[in-house]
Design a protein around this motif. Structure first.
Motif: not given
Length: 809
Positions: A351-359
């Motif tokens: 979840i963190f990695r996906c949100a980080m990539n979007y940001l």
């Protein structure tokens, strides 16, 4: 259904149908509504021949689809080996159409198509091959489809295709599932069907197609495995320096004198570095888990995600921390809806990695306006299914329509999908979005994109909105946790005989003299000891530094062999053992020590904790099975060590060693000491005298007489007949007397060399029983081998042995 799913999104309708089917069997009240989703699924046949067919259950169909997808062939380009087979079949059978057909969910897809132009797929419920994989026969033959009630109304029979004859042999995978068919089709009827030879040819062609499928998958697996190994090794190599960075930062934060001298800005810098280091090592560990535990890209896509408790506030703080050093030209806002639980069970790292990539994508693209990430919950139905939804909006340049189909796809060469804006620099962000797709596939999530609308917050409706959602469940309550059984603490019993036999050895192991007895109930200040078995010098030094500050006397070992020797020599409060090391790896070290411990030190179980930066779950389970007490992943911080040393099992181990060191064991006090008549050779007071006999098994009669003489003198004896046992017993403790047969003289020389490096107290009274010295010869005129203190003749004279024992006392 609230748990992370291992299945791709495309299989969700099938799984929902399966659940509805299960509920129908239990609850009859749901009859018409529950049955509807199943009947409406286009892959289910209603016109099959029940007598000649074996319908698959939903569970069997799901398993078949999983195997089909393991071949990674669906939607691929045409390949020459399959084209050759269909061309050969078309000529051999004089059939205008020959196909390699694979039955997927809702469609039949053609890996090779001879005679149907560019057509690559048709609806599954219209396909002849769908019936063929259900047939109980090894061939499925339709002489005239126009009169067959199952196919006469089929659009491919009644329409322009004008199909009349069909013959198909199932493609049976090695796993036993029918993946599709190798079939021939004609526009003319064939009332006679196929003769025996033609049937056999069709079977052979089907088997050849399966062989190509299997060989193709094995080739892809080998290629994937090479890439996986490279990625796993890279992650491991990154984790090694990260361990040093993490522990160094931890030691700096714990150094109060240093922190007092630093400004608040410098303190914040250390804290920020620590957070980023923690995030990076977590990503490396998850990368290793994804690639090292799987053998193919399919298995990687279907690998089960390990749910953990995810604190949403911590997740948001980590996102802010990782964004801080990234260049930004617009404000970034992260908001959490009020109905989002404080904690959920899901894969927090993904979840963190996906949100980080979007940001990162949004911050890179957006030059004016804003970037906003929103975390919310979407409830699916009355059954309390729910997903965590993360949306990231930006006001950057709009993405061109022709780039939509490339979103979330693997990186393509020389192709730019997005504009970063500013400085007219083109930046490819495909990899970031492809990473999101990979993470969501693993945990059964969904993802997507849409252009921002005029009604959205921000200016002029420019920009994009990327989103993903993943199912979650809630953690156990305290009441539910209380029902779980705690792990049983390992206990060992120590008999009085054990205490007597090993008292001197224990005293030596704790650094005292073997001659100094500790009186009962005497309180002894014991120095706690730790052993670090680690091949990386940097990690080893960091662990030594941290443990030393915690008050431990630490011994280092750079490989498993050295660690095994140290474990034999000393009792430790804790031993940290790396998994992969040169000479002998950690698991071999633990396994060999447990075997040795069971025989030579049954009264104490050494606590051993495995450490590794890349051990898989199966590695950890294997370690526990062979005797590892606990496991701690690298990098290891001071806090990790503190938590480990405060566990109940660790405290119990330290108390056990305290009891042994003071010789105030409850087990010894509770058992009565058997009184015997004191011999003239026995001292008035003190501990039991012990003699070690190293003798060949061929001299068993002489050894038995020697043992009887020793026992008659009030001593205890231990005998070893093999080099390995002799070596172990010599290193285990300091003996009052060691009687050595000629055949073991060379071993004593090696023992003396080891002793000079590993011990402070020298083993005395090593006596050689020599065949070359008769009873009338003076031992003083006999030159003994190196390391031997005394020499007596063999066979040993009873009176001479008694005198020697008296002198030894």
């Amino acid at each position: 259904w609230l748990s992370p799913s291992p299945y791709p999104t495309k299989l969700v309708p099938l799984l929902l149908a399966m659940e509805a089917s299960n509920e129908m069997d239990v609850n009859q009240e749901t009859e018409p509504e529950a049955a509807e989703p199943i009947d409406s699924m286009d892959w289910m046949l209603t016109n099959y021949d029940a007598a000649a067919s074996k319908p698959q259950s939903l569970e069997e169909e799901l398993a078949r689809l999983q195997i089909l997808r393991s071949y990674l062939i669906l939607d691929s380009e045409r390949e020459f080996p399959f084209e050759r087979l269909t061309a050969l079949a078309s000529r051999t059978f004089e059939a205008p159409i020959a196909l390699v057909s694979l039955i997927d969910l809702g469609r039949q897809w053609f890996m090779s198509n001879r005679g149907l132009g560019d057509l690559r797929q048709t609806a599954r419920n219209l396909g002849f091959c769908t019936h063929a994989i259900l047939s109980k026969n090894d061939l499925f033959i339709i002489p005239d489809a126009s009169v067959d009630p199952r196919f006469k109304d089929n659009p491919f029979v009644a329409g322009e295709a004008n199909i009349r004859f069909y013959a198909g042999a199932p493609l049976i995978a090695p796993e036993g599932y029918k993946l599709g068919t190798f079939c021939i089709i004609d526009t003319k009827t064939r009332p006679e069907g196929l003769d025996f030879e033609s049937k056999q040819n069709l079977r052979e062609l089907s088997a050849m197609a399966v062989d190509i499928l299997v060989a193709r998958r094995k080739k892809r697996e080998r290629e994937t495995e090479k890439n996986s190994q490279l990625i796993a090794c890279t992650a491991h190599d990154l984790l090694t320096p990260l361990s040093g960075i993490e522990l160094s930062l931890s030691l700096m934060k714990d150094d109060e004198a240093l922190m007092e001298k630093l400004s608040q800005e410098h303190k914040n810098g250390i804290l920020q570095a620590s957070k980023c280091s923690d995030i990076l090592q977590q990503i490396c560990r998850n990368v290793q888990t994804t690639f090292t535990e799987t053998k193919s890209a399919f298995e990687s896509a279907f690998s089960m995600s390990m749910p953990e408790v995810v604190n949403i506030d911590d997740l948001v703080q980590k996102l802010y921390s990782i964004l801080e050093p990234i260049p930004k030209k617009v404000p970034v806002e992260i908001s959490v809806d009020s109905d989002v639980p404080k904690e959920i069970l899901s894969d927090g790292s993904k979840i963190f990695r996906c949100a980080m990539n979007y940001l990162v994508v949004a911050c890179t693209r957006t030059q004016t306006g804003m970037v906003k990430l929103t975390i919310s919950v979407e409830k699916h139905d009355e059954r309390k299914r729910a997903s965590l939804v993360v949306k990231c909006e930006d006001t950057g340049p709009s993405i061109k329509l022709d780039a939509y189909e490339r979103l979330f796809k693997p990186v393509s060469a020389n192709l730019e999908s997005y504009e970063a804006g500013g400085d007219d620099e083109q930046v490819s962000l495909e990899l970031a979005l492809f990473s999101v797709a990979c993470q969501m596939d693993v945990i059964g999530g969904e993802f997507g994109f849409r252009a921002r609308q005029l009604g959205d917050a921000g200016s002029h409706g420019l920009g994009s909105m990327f989103w993903f959602s993943t199912p979650f469940s809630l953690p156990l309550t305290k009441e539910e946790e209380a029902t779980l059984l705690p792990r049983k603490m390992r206990r060992t019993t120590l008999t009085h005989a054990d205490a007597s036999r090993f008292h001197n050895a224990i005293s030596s192991m704790f650094g005292g003299s073997s001659e100094s007895a500790i009186t009962k109930n005497q309180v002894v200040e014991r120095q706690k000891r730790a052993l670090v078995i680690e091949d990386s010098e940097m990690v080893r030094k960091m662990l030594v530094s941290a443990l030393t500050k915690m008050g431990y006397d630490v011994i280092e070992a750079e490989n498993g062999m050295s660690g095994f020797e140290e474990l034999q020599n000393t009792l430790f409060d804790i031993a940290l053992c790396d998994f992969l090391m040169p000479i002998m790896d950690g698991l071999d070290c633990i396994q060999q020590y447990r075997v040795w411990e069971k025989t030579h030190r049954p009264w104490f179980t050494q606590r051993i904790v495995g450490i590794s930066a890349h051990a898989t779950e199966s590695d950890v389970e294997r370690g526990r099975a062979i005797g590892m007490d606990d496991f701690m992943p690298k990098p290891i911080t001071t806090q990790h060590l503190t938590d480990l040393l405060e566990t109940d099992d660790q405290i119990a181990t330290c108390k056990r060693l305290d009891s042994i060191a003071t010789k105030a064991l409850d087990e010894v006090e509770e058992q009565p000491i058997r009184k015997r008549q004191k011999t003239s050779s026995e001292p008035e007071s003190g501990s039991q005298r012990n003699c070690l006999i190293l003798a060949s098994s061929s001299a068993s009669m002489h050894t038995e007489l020697t043992e009887k003489t020793i026992q008659d003198c009030g001593w205890q004896s231990t005998t070893a007949h093999r080099d390995g046992d002799a070596w172990t017993l010599l290193k285990m403790r300091t003996w009052n007397v060691v009687l050595v047969d000629d055949s073991f003289a060379g071993l004593i020389e090696e023992f003396r060399q080891w002793e000079s490096q590993k011990r402070v107290t020298r083993q005395g009274n090593i006596v050689l029983m020599s065949d070359n010295l008769d009873q009338t010869t003076s031992s003083k005129s006999f030159i003994a081998p190196d390391g031997i203190d005394k020499v007596i003749g063999k066979p040993v004279n009873r009176e001479a042995l008694q005198r020697m024992l008296d002198v030894s006392e």
